[in-house]
Design an enzyme around this catalytic site. Structure first.
Site, short mmCIF file in Angstrom:
data_model
loop_
_atom_site.label_atom_id
_atom_site.label_comp_id
_atom_site.label_asym_id
_atom_site.label_seq_id
_atom_site.Cartn_x
_atom_site.Cartn_y
_atom_site.Cartn_z
N SER A 186 0.83 -1.20 0.00
CA SER A 186 0.00 0.00 0.00
C SER A 186 0.87 1.26 0.00
O SER A 186 1.65 1.46 -0.93
CB SER A 186 -0.96 -0.04 1.20
OG SER A 186 -1.94 0.94 1.08
N ASP A 340 -9.93 -4.12 -5.11
CA ASP A 340 -9.20 -3.04 -4.46
C ASP A 340 -9.21 -1.81 -5.36
O ASP A 340 -8.95 -1.91 -6.56
CB ASP A 340 -7.76 -3.51 -4.20
CG ASP A 340 -6.89 -2.47 -3.52
OD1 ASP A 340 -7.42 -1.44 -3.05
OD2 ASP A 340 -5.66 -2.69 -3.44
N HIS A 370 -7.96 -5.14 -0.47
CA HIS A 370 -6.82 -4.41 0.07
C HIS A 370 -6.53 -4.87 1.50
O HIS A 370 -7.43 -4.99 2.33
CB HIS A 370 -7.09 -2.91 0.06
CG HIS A 370 -5.86 -2.08 0.28
ND1 HIS A 370 -4.98 -1.78 -0.74
CD2 HIS A 370 -5.34 -1.52 1.40
CE1 HIS A 370 -3.99 -1.05 -0.26
NE2 HIS A 370 -4.18 -0.88 1.03
#
Length: 400
Positions: A186, A340, A370
């Site tokens: 991320s 995601d 995610h």
């Protein structure tokens, strides 16, 4: 109404409220998400967590950051906290395994996720320990400073400093400096990509080249928040990362002006640059080859107000890197999840790297969401997360 009646009414109202809330959560899940019943529980937990954080912020207490979790046990690893040129790190060192061809170990720097505003070396302790155990590499987890107290470029510079230190002092940890990679998930994937770009461009002659970069559902651009995966994220409420939450993370990292959320969400901040070369870096052709490639208008004026101009800085948004600066990047591993909102960031970056001649492996998990890499053990574990963990560590072990 007596006490019993009041209790009965409250119980019924609570049950009805819980049922309506559960129905909302379930009905708004992406239809193709993995293990939807488990995902529903995770979504409810995350919504409660984010709501509490919102209340904490609105009451004037600032960003609500979870307390450090209990440090995991890592049998077989030597785990030490250290400082790399003033940056706090945690080093996970497996037993040395000398072979006929290798006398030193590989190394990896891991940058945690959390939208640049939360997360720590404690929050990813279990994951990083697993990576060290499964790969046999010395893994350095970096405690970079967090936004909004420390906006861009400070978190990036902390990660860069730690990486440069490790490249220079690798032998002190029994590591071969030519076998070091960077990785993260991320926001951490963003930082890993930015560090790789910087080392490939400005610091190419000062340090050994990176062996690889591994980017797990990375956040790579703040230019276009109307990509198909973002649009789908507005239609189906995400398990972990709703679009406006991610946009808020970007803004906290950029300048902390939260009044910009709606403008960014509608691409009002970048509309004037849609036909520029920067707009071509997020071309829909990278997502669907049947869509013709756009042709940038070289006459477009590149003029942004000072407080948002870093959206074009490749160390803030790696997808904004010039084509020439992508050439020469190390072997790259990118994972994306089908449900995601950041899916398209990873796909577009992988396609652009491939076009620049970089060796790229793009791995897609169509039903994943995610954050699922962190969900590989009780109380919440997902088969997709376990598969992602296995695939990532196999790539790192085989390519470092």
């Amino acid at each position: 109404m007596g006490v019993l009646g009041t209790v009965t009414w409250l119980t019924a109202a609570s049950a009805l409220g819980a049922a309506v809330f559960a129905a909302y959560l379930y009905s708004s899940l992406p239809p193709d998400v993995t293990e939807p019943r488990k995902a529903l529980i995770v979504k409810g937990f995350m919504r409660s967590h984010f709501f509490m954080g919102w209340v904490h912020d609105k009451m004037g207490f600032g960003i609500r950051r979870p307390q450090p979790s209990t440090r995991s046990s890592h049998p077989g690893l030597e785990v030490t906290d250290a400082s790399f040129d003033g940056i706090r790190v945690r080093v996970y060192k497996p037993p040395a395994q000398k072979t006929a061809t290798e006398s030193k170990m590989a190394g990896l720097l891991w940058f945690h996720g959390g939208g640049w505003i939360i997360g720590s070396i404690d929050s990813c302790d279990g994951l990083v320990g697993r990576i060290a155990n499964k790969t046999g590499a010395v893994v350095v987890s970096v405690e970079y400073r967090l936004a909004p107290e420390h906006n861009f470029p400070i978190p990036f510079e902390d990660c860069l400093t730690a990486t440069q230190h490790f490249l220079q002092h690798a032998s002190e940890y029994g590591v071969d400096p030519t076998r070091i990679g960077v990785a993260g998930g991320s926001a951490g994937g963003n930082l890993a990509a930015a560090v790789a770009l910087r080392l490939n461009k400005d610091d190419k002659k000062k340090f050994p080249p990176l062996k690889l970069q591994a980017l797990v559902y990375p956040a790579l651009q703040a230019f276009d928040f109307q990509t198909p995966s973002y649009v789908r994220g507005h239609k189906f409420s995400q398990v972990v990362l709703p679009p406006n939450l991610m946009i808020g993370f970007w803004i906290r990292y950029l300048n902390n002006n939260m009044s910009l959320v709606d403008t960014f969400s509608n691409n009002g901040h970048s509309a004037a640059l849609k036909n520029s070369r920067f707009g071509s870096y997020v071309d829909r052709h990278f997502l669907d080859e049947s869509v013709p490639r756009s042709t940038p208008d070289e006459d477009v004026s590149i003029d942004l107000q000072d407080d948002i101009k870093d959206i074009l800085n490749p160390y803030f948004s790696p997808l904004m890197a010039e084509d020439a600066d992508l050439s020469g990047l190390p072997n790259t591993y990118v994972t994306v999840c089908g449900t995601d909102i950041l899916r398209d960031d990873g796909i577009m970056y992988a396609k652009r790297l491939e076009m620049a001649g970089v060796q790229v492996q793009l791995v897609r998990y169509p039903s994943g969401f995610h954050g699922i890499l962190s969900m590989t053990s009780e109380p919440f574990y997902f088969e997709v997360g376990k598969q992602m963990d296995q695939d990532l560590t196999t790539f790192l072990r085989d390519h470092l």
